[in-house]
Design an enzyme around this catalytic site. Structure first.
Site, PDB file in Angstrom:
ATOM      1  N   GLY A   9       0.821  -1.199   0.000  1.00  0.00           N
ATOM      2  CA  GLY A   9       0.000   0.000   0.000  1.00  0.00           C
ATOM      3  C   GLY A   9       0.860   1.256   0.000  1.00  0.00           C
ATOM      4  O   GLY A   9       2.096   1.198  -0.017  1.00  0.00           O
ATOM      5  N   LYS A  14       7.527  -0.204   0.305  1.00  0.00           N
ATOM      6  CA  LYS A  14       7.834  -1.003  -0.890  1.00  0.00           C
ATOM      7  C   LYS A  14       8.980  -0.429  -1.705  1.00  0.00           C
ATOM      8  O   LYS A  14       9.854  -1.173  -2.148  1.00  0.00           O
ATOM      9  CB  LYS A  14       6.588  -1.226  -1.742  1.00  0.00           C
ATOM     10  CG  LYS A  14       5.943   0.008  -2.297  1.00  0.00           C
ATOM     11  CD  LYS A  14       4.582  -0.301  -2.911  1.00  0.00           C
ATOM     12  CE  LYS A  14       3.905   0.974  -3.348  1.00  0.00           C
ATOM     13  NZ  LYS A  14       3.641   1.925  -2.266  1.00  0.00           N
ATOM     14  N   SER A  15       9.024   0.888  -1.889  1.00  0.00           N
ATOM     15  CA  SER A  15      10.119   1.481  -2.665  1.00  0.00           C
ATOM     16  C   SER A  15      11.450   1.319  -1.936  1.00  0.00           C
ATOM     17  O   SER A  15      12.467   0.991  -2.547  1.00  0.00           O
ATOM     18  CB  SER A  15       9.850   2.964  -2.939  1.00  0.00           C
ATOM     19  OG  SER A  15       8.785   3.101  -3.846  1.00  0.00           O
ATOM     20  N   ALA A  39       6.795   8.264 -12.824  1.00  0.00           N
ATOM     21  CA  ALA A  39       5.989   9.421 -12.417  1.00  0.00           C
ATOM     22  C   ALA A  39       6.272  10.636 -13.284  1.00  0.00           C
ATOM     23  O   ALA A  39       7.391  10.835 -13.766  1.00  0.00           O
ATOM     24  CB  ALA A  39       6.273   9.774 -10.954  1.00  0.00           C
ATOM     25  N   HIS A  53      11.907  11.079  -3.677  1.00  0.00           N
ATOM     26  CA  HIS A  53      12.424   9.798  -4.177  1.00  0.00           C
ATOM     27  C   HIS A  53      13.840   9.947  -4.729  1.00  0.00           C
ATOM     28  O   HIS A  53      14.688   9.078  -4.523  1.00  0.00           O
ATOM     29  CB  HIS A  53      11.497   9.224  -5.255  1.00  0.00           C
ATOM     30  CG  HIS A  53      10.425   8.346  -4.715  1.00  0.00           C
ATOM     31  ND1 HIS A  53      10.600   7.004  -4.501  1.00  0.00           N
ATOM     32  CD2 HIS A  53       9.151   8.621  -4.337  1.00  0.00           C
ATOM     33  CE1 HIS A  53       9.494   6.484  -4.023  1.00  0.00           C
ATOM     34  NE2 HIS A  53       8.594   7.445  -3.906  1.00  0.00           N
ATOM     35  N   GLU A  65      13.620   8.735 -16.771  1.00  0.00           N
ATOM     36  CA  GLU A  65      12.248   9.153 -16.503  1.00  0.00           C
ATOM     37  C   GLU A  65      11.409   8.785 -17.712  1.00  0.00           C
ATOM     38  O   GLU A  65      11.424   9.468 -18.728  1.00  0.00           O
ATOM     39  CB  GLU A  65      12.211  10.646 -16.190  1.00  0.00           C
ATOM     40  CG  GLU A  65      12.953  10.966 -14.898  1.00  0.00           C
ATOM     41  CD  GLU A  65      12.928  12.423 -14.513  1.00  0.00           C
ATOM     42  OE1 GLU A  65      12.352  13.250 -15.250  1.00  0.00           O
ATOM     43  OE2 GLU A  65      13.493  12.736 -13.454  1.00  0.00           O
ATOM     44  N   ASP A  86       9.826   1.908 -10.804  1.00  0.00           N
ATOM     45  CA  ASP A  86       9.028   2.468  -9.710  1.00  0.00           C
ATOM     46  C   ASP A  86       8.163   3.597 -10.260  1.00  0.00           C
ATOM     47  O   ASP A  86       8.686   4.652 -10.598  1.00  0.00           O
ATOM     48  CB  ASP A  86       9.948   2.977  -8.599  1.00  0.00           C
ATOM     49  CG  ASP A  86       9.234   3.207  -7.277  1.00  0.00           C
ATOM     50  OD1 ASP A  86       7.994   3.051  -7.234  1.00  0.00           O
ATOM     51  OD2 ASP A  86       9.907   3.536  -6.298  1.00  0.00           O
TER      52      ASP A  86
END
Length: 174
Positions: A9, A14-15, A39, A53, A65, A86
């Site tokens: 979640g 998780k990252s 992202a 991040h 990216e 990610d």
């Protein structure tokens, strides 16, 4: 090669776990890490998240990216390396809602790439199925597509790790 899905979640760790795993593989296999960031900074809050991040990962990692063009970015990585993606959830969101990309076609391109790649791959994704069924069609479509994407990736992955409260729980290990 190894394909690890790290799922959890929001703010589950998780990252962080995926980045630690990438670093461990890089050390064990003497390979560089290529970080694929999906992202896009559509607003100030997302800009802030992206910056946070960026500061958590090692400077020596190459960052690409990709935005919604994930498969094109992955196909451009030629040298042996550890690839950390990610995250799949943001990629899905951008494909469906911001870019109006043919999601089924793009998803299949990605799954084909994942099946055939020789790279070690670590994938981060959100588990969105623990809540109630959303009240609007758009949110229901997103939850359905995210669940199906996670299932498809989990079938291909050699390892699936679920993170909660910063604690990783291994669900699958081949």
């Amino acid at each position: 090669m190894k394909k690890n899905l790290v799922i959890g979640g929001v703010r589950s760790g998780k990252s962080r776990y995926a980045e630690q795993t990438a670093q461990e593989y890089a050390t064990q296999l003497a390979l560089p890490v290529v970080y694929i960031a999906t992202a896009e900074a559509f607003d100030d809050e997302m800009k802030s998240r992206i910056e946070r991040h960026k500061h958590t990962r090692p400077k020596r990692w190459q960052t690409i990216e990709s935005g919604p063009k994930l498969v094109d970015s992955l196909n451009a990585v030629e040298e042996p390396c550890i690839i950390l993606i990610d995250c799949l959830t943001v990629w899905l969101n951008n494909c469906l809602y911001y870019q109006q990309i043919d999601w089924q076609e793009e998803k299949q391109r990605f799954l084909d790439w994942l099946t055939r790649t020789k790279h070690v791959v670590i994938l981060v994704s959100n588990e969105v199925g623990f809540s109630i069924t959303p009240s609007n069609a758009l949110a229901r479509q997103f939850a359905d597509e995210q669940g199906w994407l996670n299932q498809d990736v989990a079938r291909i992955a050699s390892t699936v790790t679920f993170t909660i409260a910063g604690i990783p729980h291994e669900l699958k290990h081949d």
